[in-house]
Design a protein around this motif. Structure first.
Motif, mmCIF file in Angstrom:
data_model
loop_
_atom_site.group_PDB
_atom_site.id
_atom_site.type_symbol
_atom_site.label_atom_id
_atom_site.label_comp_id
_atom_site.label_asym_id
_atom_site.label_seq_id
_atom_site.Cartn_x
_atom_site.Cartn_y
_atom_site.Cartn_z
ATOM 1 N N VAL A 37 0.840 -1.203 0.000
ATOM 2 C CA VAL A 37 0.000 0.000 0.000
ATOM 3 C C VAL A 37 0.875 1.253 0.000
ATOM 4 C CG1 VAL A 37 -1.703 1.319 1.307
ATOM 5 C CG2 VAL A 37 -1.908 -1.172 1.139
ATOM 6 N N ALA A 38 1.917 1.254 0.838
ATOM 7 C CA ALA A 38 2.807 2.410 0.914
ATOM 8 C C ALA A 38 3.471 2.681 -0.433
ATOM 9 C CB ALA A 38 3.868 2.167 1.987
ATOM 10 N N SER A 39 3.911 1.618 -1.100
ATOM 11 C CA SER A 39 4.555 1.779 -2.408
ATOM 12 C C SER A 39 3.569 2.310 -3.444
ATOM 13 C CB SER A 39 5.139 0.436 -2.860
ATOM 14 O OG SER A 39 5.724 0.545 -4.134
ATOM 15 N N ALA A 40 2.352 1.765 -3.437
ATOM 16 C CA ALA A 40 1.348 2.184 -4.420
ATOM 17 C C ALA A 40 0.917 3.633 -4.223
ATOM 18 C CB ALA A 40 0.133 1.258 -4.348
ATOM 19 N N ALA A 41 0.895 4.080 -2.978
ATOM 20 C CA ALA A 41 0.470 5.450 -2.677
ATOM 21 C C ALA A 41 1.645 6.419 -2.598
ATOM 22 C CB ALA A 41 -0.295 5.474 -1.352
ATOM 23 N N ASN A 42 2.876 5.889 -2.744
ATOM 24 C CA ASN A 42 4.093 6.704 -2.680
ATOM 25 C C ASN A 42 4.210 7.439 -1.343
ATOM 26 O OD1 ASN A 42 6.523 7.641 -3.707
ATOM 27 N ND2 ASN A 42 5.595 9.512 -4.521
ATOM 28 N N VAL A 43 3.978 6.667 -0.267
ATOM 29 C CA VAL A 43 4.114 7.206 1.086
ATOM 30 C C VAL A 43 4.900 6.190 1.916
ATOM 31 C CG1 VAL A 43 1.960 8.529 0.956
ATOM 32 C CG2 VAL A 43 1.930 6.186 1.855
ATOM 33 N N SER A 44 5.165 6.527 3.163
ATOM 34 C CA SER A 44 5.882 5.611 4.050
ATOM 35 C C SER A 44 4.907 4.622 4.694
ATOM 36 C CB SER A 44 6.600 6.395 5.150
ATOM 37 O OG SER A 44 5.659 6.993 6.026
#
Length: 326
Positions: free
Chosen positions: A10-17
Motif C-alpha cells: 500500500v505504501a509503495s502504491a500510494a508513494n508514502v511511508s
C-alpha cells in the motif's frame, strides 16, 4: 496460496511511508486529506485488509496465542522449553488468554501455518522460540503486522531500539561472567570455556562473559585461545565434549560451559574432582551436583505475556540469571 497485499504494498502504491499508511488506518485525523485519500484509494485498489490481531488481543475477541512445539528440542534443551511453555500457559491463563500449540517441520511450513491460523482467526499473536540469525519468520510477521514476542533477542545493532521486534531474553554474558568469577574466587586459574562454534548469538554472548572476566584477571590472549573449546552439541553423543576437554594439555582446573549438556561432557572427561559449571540448571545438574546458571523462566514467561498486551512502546526485557552453586 495467493499472496495477500501488505502495508508495504500500500505504501509503495500510494508513494508514502509505511508509517503514513499506519496513521491513515489508526489515526487518520493527523494525515493531510489529500494524502489520506491517496492511501485509501491504494487500499481499495489492492484489496488490502489490515490484520486485526493486535486489536483482538486487547479486546479479547479470540485472545489466543500461537506457540510452536519445536520438533528439534530434545534432551536438556527440550526440558528447558517445556518449563518455559508451562510457565507461559500459567501466565496466559492468569490474563484470560489461551495458548494454541502447533508444529512445523521448518520455517517455510511455519510461515504457511501463520497464514492459515490468521486467516481462520484462530490466533491473535505468536510467541517464537529457537530464534537465530536470518530467521525468516520475524520479517514475515513484521511485514504482515502480526503481533509477536520472541524468547531470545534479535542479535544486531538495533537490538535495543527496533520497536517492531518485541523480545524477552536472559543476559547470558552476565551469567557466565558470574560463573567464571566464582571459579576464580575459589582458587581456579586455568579455566576453560566449553561452548558452541562461533556464529551463535546466544553462544557467543555466553563466551564473551567468560572471556571478559579472564581478560580482566590478566590471562594472556594465547592462553584464552587455547582454553576456548567449541563443539557441536549432540545430546545423543557427549563424547565430543569429553574429548575436547581431554585434549587440553595441561588439563584445566575448572570448566564453565554454555549448557548443562556440555557440562555433563566435561564431567565425564574430568571426573567430580574438577569444578564444572553448566548453564540452565536442568535436573541433570541437580542430580549430579554440579553448579549451573539458572534462567528465570517464570519471569520470562510473564514478561512475554506483558509485552504482547502493551501498546506504550515497550518492546524488550532483559533478565539477569542466577548462579546456583553446589
Amino acid at each position: 496460496m495467493r499472496r495477500l497485499p501488505t502495508v508495504s504494498d500500500v505504501a509503495s502504491a500510494a508513494n508514502v511511508s509505511r508509517q503514513t499508511v499506519s496513521n491513515v488506518l489508526n489515526t487518520p485525523d493527523i494525515v493531510r486529506e489529500e494524502t489520506r485519500a491517496r492511501v485509501l484509494a491504494a487500499i481499495e485498489r489492492l484489496g488490502y485488509r489490515p490484520h486485526a490481531s493486535a486489536r483482538r488481543l486487547r479486546t479479547r475477541v479470540s485472545a489466543t496465542i500461537g506457540v510452536r512445539l519445536d520438533p528439534g528440542a530434545d534432551g536438556m534443551a527440550g526440558a528447558l522449553l517445556d518449563r518455559f511453555l508451562h510457565a507461559l500457559v500459567e501466565h496466559a491463563d492468569a490474563h484470560g488468554l489461551r495458548v494454541l500449540l502447533y508444529t512445523a517441520a521448518d520455517e517455510d511450513t511455519e510461515i504457511a501455518t501463520f497464514q492459515r491460523l490468521l486467516d481462520g482467526s484462530d490466533v491473535d499473536a505468536f510467541v517464537l522460540t529457537s530464534t537465530h540469525h536470518g530467521d525468516r519468520r520475524i520479517p514475515w510477521l513484521i511485514e504482515h503486522e502480526v503481533r509477536f514476542v520472541t524468547f531470545g533477542r534479535p542479535w544486531g545493532e538495533h537490538d535495543m531500539t527496533d520497536a517492531s521486534h518485541r523480545w524477552v531474553d536472559v543476559d547470558g554474558r552476565a551469567g557466565v561472567a558470574a560463573a567464571t568469577a566464582s571459579l576464580l574466587a575459589g582458587g581456579a586459574s586455568r579455566i576453560a570455556f566449553l561452548g558452541w562454534p562461533a556464529g551463535s548469538g546466544t553462544g557467543d554472548d555466553r563466551r564473551a562473559g567468560w572471556r571478559s572476566v579472564l581478560q580482566d584477571a590478566g590471562v594472556p590472549e594465547d592462553e584464552l585461545v587455547a582454553l576456548d573449546l567449541a563443539v557441536e552439541e549432540d545430546p545423543r553423543d557427549l563424547g565430543f565434549a569429553a574429548r575436547a576437554v581431554r585434549a587440553l594439555d595441561p588439563q584445566p582446573d575448572a570448566v564453565v560451559c554454555a549448557s548443562d549438556s556440555l557440562a555433563l561432557g566435561a564431567r565425564l572427561a574430568l571426573g567430580p574432582g574438577v569444578p564444572v559449571i553448566g548453564y540452565d540448571d536442568t535436573p541433570v545438574a541437580r542430580a549430579l551436583g554440579f553448579s549451573s546458571v539458572a534462567q528465570p523462566l517464570d519471569a520470562v514467561a510473564g514478561a512475554v505475556i506483558e509485552l504482547l498486551q502493551r501498546d506504550d512502546g515497550a518492546h524488550h526485557r532483559l533478565f539477569a540469571p542466577a548462579l546456583v552453586e553446589r
